[in-house]
Design a protein around this motif. Structure first.
Motif, short mmCIF file in Angstrom:
data_model
loop_
_atom_site.label_atom_id
_atom_site.label_comp_id
_atom_site.label_asym_id
_atom_site.label_seq_id
_atom_site.Cartn_x
_atom_site.Cartn_y
_atom_site.Cartn_z
N SER A 251 78.60 90.75 39.25
CA SER A 251 77.16 90.63 39.04
C SER A 251 76.84 89.27 38.45
CB SER A 251 76.66 91.74 38.10
OG SER A 251 77.05 91.46 36.78
N GLN A 252 75.56 88.91 38.50
CA GLN A 252 75.15 87.61 37.96
C GLN A 252 75.47 87.52 36.48
OE1 GLN A 252 71.32 86.25 39.20
NE2 GLN A 252 71.13 84.84 37.51
N ASN A 253 75.42 88.63 35.75
CA ASN A 253 75.71 88.62 34.32
C ASN A 253 77.18 88.36 34.04
OD1 ASN A 253 73.04 89.14 33.71
ND2 ASN A 253 73.33 91.34 33.63
N ASP A 254 78.05 88.64 34.99
CA ASP A 254 79.49 88.42 34.81
C ASP A 254 79.94 87.03 35.24
OD1 ASP A 254 79.71 91.05 33.96
OD2 ASP A 254 80.19 91.79 35.96
N ARG A 255 79.06 86.29 35.89
CA ARG A 255 79.45 84.98 36.41
C ARG A 255 79.34 83.92 35.33
NH1 ARG A 255 75.87 84.38 41.68
NH2 ARG A 255 76.96 82.40 41.79
N PRO A 256 80.21 82.89 35.41
CA PRO A 256 80.07 81.77 34.48
C PRO A 256 78.73 81.07 34.68
CG PRO A 256 81.81 81.34 36.10
CD PRO A 256 81.27 82.71 36.36
N CYS A 257 78.31 80.32 33.69
CA CYS A 257 77.00 79.68 33.73
C CYS A 257 77.13 78.20 33.45
CB CYS A 257 76.09 80.34 32.70
SG CYS A 257 74.43 79.70 32.68
N VAL A 258 76.43 77.39 34.24
CA VAL A 258 76.32 75.95 34.00
C VAL A 258 74.90 75.72 33.49
CG1 VAL A 258 76.37 73.64 35.02
CG2 VAL A 258 77.93 75.41 35.87
N VAL A 259 74.78 75.17 32.29
CA VAL A 259 73.47 74.90 31.68
C VAL A 259 73.19 73.42 31.79
CG1 VAL A 259 72.08 75.05 29.59
CG2 VAL A 259 73.77 76.82 30.09
N VAL A 260 71.98 73.08 32.24
CA VAL A 260 71.60 71.68 32.41
C VAL A 260 70.17 71.48 31.91
CG1 VAL A 260 70.85 72.06 34.81
CG2 VAL A 260 71.46 69.76 34.07
N GLY A 261 69.95 70.37 31.23
CA GLY A 261 68.61 70.03 30.77
C GLY A 261 67.90 69.19 31.81
N VAL A 262 66.64 69.51 32.06
CA VAL A 262 65.84 68.76 33.04
C VAL A 262 64.52 68.36 32.42
CG1 VAL A 262 66.88 69.83 35.08
CG2 VAL A 262 64.92 70.89 34.04
N ASP A 263 64.04 67.18 32.81
CA ASP A 263 62.74 66.71 32.32
C ASP A 263 61.92 66.02 33.40
OD1 ASP A 263 63.97 64.26 32.63
OD2 ASP A 263 63.96 63.75 30.50
N GLY A 264 62.37 66.10 34.64
CA GLY A 264 61.64 65.48 35.74
C GLY A 264 62.06 64.04 36.01
N SER A 265 62.90 63.47 35.16
CA SER A 265 63.34 62.09 35.36
C SER A 265 64.45 62.04 36.42
CB SER A 265 63.87 61.50 34.05
OG SER A 265 65.07 62.16 33.67
N ALA A 266 64.68 60.85 36.93
CA ALA A 266 65.75 60.67 37.92
C ALA A 266 67.11 61.05 37.36
CB ALA A 266 65.75 59.23 38.45
N PRO A 267 67.45 60.65 36.12
CA PRO A 267 68.76 61.06 35.58
C PRO A 267 68.89 62.59 35.45
CG PRO A 267 67.95 59.18 34.36
CD PRO A 267 66.82 59.65 35.24
N SER A 268 67.82 63.26 35.06
CA SER A 268 67.93 64.72 34.95
C SER A 268 68.03 65.35 36.33
CB SER A 268 66.77 65.32 34.14
OG SER A 268 65.58 65.38 34.87
N GLY A 269 67.44 64.73 37.33
CA GLY A 269 67.59 65.21 38.70
C GLY A 269 69.03 65.12 39.17
N ARG A 270 69.68 64.01 38.81
CA ARG A 270 71.09 63.86 39.15
C ARG A 270 71.94 64.87 38.38
NH1 ARG A 270 69.31 58.58 39.05
NH2 ARG A 270 70.20 58.12 37.01
N ALA A 271 71.57 65.13 37.13
CA ALA A 271 72.29 66.13 36.34
C ALA A 271 72.14 67.51 36.98
CB ALA A 271 71.79 66.14 34.91
#
Length: 72
Positions: free
Chosen positions: A2-22
């Motif tokens: 299930s989705q709750n059992d899967r690992p999670c990748v957390v990423v911060g976004v702010d609309g900037s180009a670097p956050s888009g690449r992240a």
């Protein structure tokens, strides 16, 4: 798994180009590892501006991200 059992990748976004690449990296990493992606955004509004708390609908954020970074 299930989705709750899967690992999670957390990423911060702010609309900037670097956050888009992240976000693109996070999506690639999640695809390679079977993880889910949790994108987070935060901001600070100075108290003197008189704004109260703002609640954003998560579906709206997900839709906006999907339009900007469509699934591969």
């Amino acid at each position: 798994m299930s989705q709750n059992d899967r690992p999670c990748v957390v990423v911060g976004v702010d609309g900037s180009a670097p956050s888009g690449r992240a976000l693109e990296w996070a999506l690639s990493q999640a695809e390679a590892t079977g993880a889910v992606v949790e994108a987070a955004i935060a901001w600070d509004v100075p108290a003197g501006l008189g704004f109260g708390p703002t609640v954003l609908d998560g579906e709206d954020l997900a839709g906006a991200a999907g339009r900007r970074w469509p699934r591969r």
